[in-house]
Design an enzyme around this catalytic site. Structure first.
Site, PDB file in Angstrom:
ATOM      1  N   TYR A 142       0.831  -1.211   0.000  1.00  0.00           N
ATOM      2  CA  TYR A 142       0.000   0.000   0.000  1.00  0.00           C
ATOM      3  C   TYR A 142       0.865   1.259   0.000  1.00  0.00           C
ATOM      4  O   TYR A 142       0.447   2.301  -0.487  1.00  0.00           O
ATOM      5  CB  TYR A 142      -0.893   0.045   1.244  1.00  0.00           C
ATOM      6  N   LYS A 187       3.157 -15.459   2.578  1.00  0.00           N
ATOM      7  CA  LYS A 187       3.330 -16.204   1.323  1.00  0.00           C
ATOM      8  C   LYS A 187       4.825 -16.481   1.164  1.00  0.00           C
ATOM      9  O   LYS A 187       5.469 -16.035   0.205  1.00  0.00           O
ATOM     10  CB  LYS A 187       2.759 -15.352   0.164  1.00  0.00           C
ATOM     11  N   ASP A 219      -2.971 -18.270   0.838  1.00  0.00           N
ATOM     12  CA  ASP A 219      -4.000 -18.920   0.008  1.00  0.00           C
ATOM     13  C   ASP A 219      -4.702 -20.027   0.806  1.00  0.00           C
ATOM     14  O   ASP A 219      -5.918 -20.173   0.764  1.00  0.00           O
ATOM     15  CB  ASP A 219      -3.414 -19.442  -1.319  1.00  0.00           C
ATOM     16  N   ASP A 243      -6.222  -7.032   4.346  1.00  0.00           N
ATOM     17  CA  ASP A 243      -7.363  -6.375   3.693  1.00  0.00           C
ATOM     18  C   ASP A 243      -8.297  -7.435   3.113  1.00  0.00           C
ATOM     19  O   ASP A 243      -9.506  -7.425   3.341  1.00  0.00           O
ATOM     20  CB  ASP A 243      -6.837  -5.448   2.582  1.00  0.00           C
ATOM     21  N   ASP A 247     -12.170  -9.010   4.735  1.00  0.00           N
ATOM     22  CA  ASP A 247     -13.470  -8.993   4.031  1.00  0.00           C
ATOM     23  C   ASP A 247     -14.077 -10.393   4.027  1.00  0.00           C
ATOM     24  O   ASP A 247     -15.270 -10.577   4.270  1.00  0.00           O
ATOM     25  CB  ASP A 247     -13.309  -8.524   2.570  1.00  0.00           C
TER      26      ASP A 247
HETATM   27  C1  IPM Z   1     -10.301  -1.274   4.170  1.00  0.00           C
HETATM   28  C2  IPM Z   1     -10.535  -0.677   2.821  1.00  0.00           C
HETATM   29  C3  IPM Z   1      -9.364   0.239   2.491  1.00  0.00           C
HETATM   30  C4  IPM Z   1      -8.106  -0.619   2.472  1.00  0.00           C
HETATM   31  C5  IPM Z   1      -9.498   1.014   1.177  1.00  0.00           C
HETATM   32  C6  IPM Z   1     -10.760   1.865   1.170  1.00  0.00           C
HETATM   33  C7  IPM Z   1      -8.293   1.861   0.896  1.00  0.00           C
HETATM   34  O1  IPM Z   1     -10.707  -1.668   1.859  1.00  0.00           O
HETATM   35  O2  IPM Z   1     -10.221  -0.509   5.158  1.00  0.00           O
HETATM   36  O3  IPM Z   1     -10.203  -2.500   4.269  1.00  0.00           O
HETATM   37  O4  IPM Z   1      -7.809  -1.263   1.456  1.00  0.00           O
HETATM   38  O5  IPM Z   1      -7.411  -0.638   3.482  1.00  0.00           O
HETATM   39 MG    MG Z   2     -10.787  -3.637   2.691  1.00  0.00          MG
END
Ligand code: IPM
Ligand code: MG
Length: 355
Positions: A142, A187, A219, A243, A247
């Site tokens: 990032y 990884k 993975d 990240d 999710d």
């Molecule tokens: C998160 C989001 C952010 C990230 C984006 C909006 C930059 O996806 O907080 O997980 O990738 O960190």
């Molecule tokens: Mg995210």
């Protein structure tokens, strides 16, 4: 206690969900005799529209001067075509880096009342799913160099031992306070940065003999999170893996709308935000689930303000609201009339009591 809270309403559903979290905080202040002072901060698309910059320096300074920052969400299709360095998300990344909040804590816990909302098989959900992803937040790909030249795009993934060590320690300390199991995800079969990651984690393990450290390739981890999520206690991983995995982990709990997060660095001043995005499709329709933001406010009380009883009270109020069967549209069953964002916030305020 007096606390100064920087408030970033942001874009999309951001303003609506933050409003409800502030209503909850105000009720906590009333019940427990605190004073919370809010300072509005512009960040994201709304800051681009107003200032031509997703996080102007003066706005960042307001956050740095606060006791903690509460954030709704930023971004939306309106700003899709702005150049990369001016995107709304860039404001968020600059805020995280500016605050030095290297440690992002994202819980994945199934609320028993919402077990039906999980897309996993009931036999998997029946087990105790309750783990935390500790994500490194201000390093890695990032924040490496990004460039596009002569048809070739480059993003640099770099970690120093010191960066790995400080997040590693948070992973071990988090595990010490929970089930004492830490899974380091990388990884290392491909990446040098992951081989260094693994080496540092094993060096640190000697200092935390009460914690059992395991290694997992990212993975495989993605697979294990849906196959056998109950095996995890604390996962520690680098920025981009965290990240993606967070999710995935949020989805198995039934709704990304329920999940809060904390981001902390060397000081008590933290950044608190739900892990979901700005959901522009439902913005302004009073349909969003404010619970991720309300629980983020609870985390702020617990981790930055040392107000554990107050944080417990918010979490209990959320649980009482769920027990009573109320659901926002994201988790309402078919045939159920969902409550709106405002009603959800109001109900949680009503359920708040001082123990
Ligand atoms: C998160 C989001 C952010 C990230 C984006 C909006 C930059 O996806 O907080 O997980 O990738 O960190
Ligand atoms: Mg995210």
């Amino acid at each position: 206690m007096h606390k100064n809270i920087a408030v970033i309403r942001g874009d999309g559903i951001g303003p609506e969900i933050v409003e409800q979290a502030l209503n909850v905080l105000n009720r906590v202040a009333e019940l427990y005799g605190h004073t919370f002072i809010y300072t509005d901060v512009d960040m994201g698309g709304c800051a681009i529209d107003k200032w031509g910059d997703p996080l102007p320096e003066a706005q960042l300074q307001k956050c740095l001067a606060s006791d903690s920052v509460l954030l709704g969400a930023v971004g939306g299709p309106k700003w899709n075509d702005v150049p990369g360095h001016l995107r709304p998300e860039k404001g968020l990344l600059r805020l995280r880096a500016g605050m030095g909040v290297y440690s992002n804590n994202r819980p994945a816990k199934i609320w028993p009342q919402l077990a039906d909302a999980s897309p996993l098989k009931p036999s998997i959900v029946a087990e105790d799913i309750d783990f935390i992803i500790v994500r490194e937040l201000i390093g890695g790909i990032y924040f490496g160099e990004h460039k596009t030249e002569k048809g070739t795009a480059t993003d640099v993934l770099q970690y120093s031992e010191a960066e790995i060590e400080r997040i590693g320690r948070i992973g071990f300390e988090t595990a010490q306070k929970r089930g004492k199991k830490l899974c380091s995800v990388e990884k290392s079969n491909v990446l040098d940065s992951s081989r260094l990651w693994k080496k540092v984690m094993h060096r640190l393990a000697e200092e935390y003999p009460d914690v059992t450290l395991s290694d997992m390739l990212v993975d495989n981890c993605a697979m294990q999170i849906v196959k056998n999520p109950a095996q995890f206690d604390v996962i520690v991983t680098e920025n981009m893996f965290g990240d993606i995995l967070s999710d995935e982990a949020s989805m198995i709990t039934g709704s990304i709308g329920m999940i809060p997060s904390s981001s902390l660095g060397a000081t008590a001043c933290g950044l608190y935000e739900p892990i979901h995005g700005s959901a522009p499709d439902i913005a302004g329709k009073d349909m969003a689930n404010p619970i991720g933001t309300i629980l983020s406010a609870a985390m702020m009380l617990r981790y930055s303000f040392d107000m554990a009883a107050e944080a417990d009270a918010i979490e209990k109020a959320v649980s009482a609201y769920l027990d009573a069967g109320y659901r926002t549209a994201d988790i309402a069953g078919s045939g159920q009339t969902p409550v709106g964002c405002r009603a959800c916030g109001q109900l949680i305020v009503n359920y708040l009591t001082k123990e």
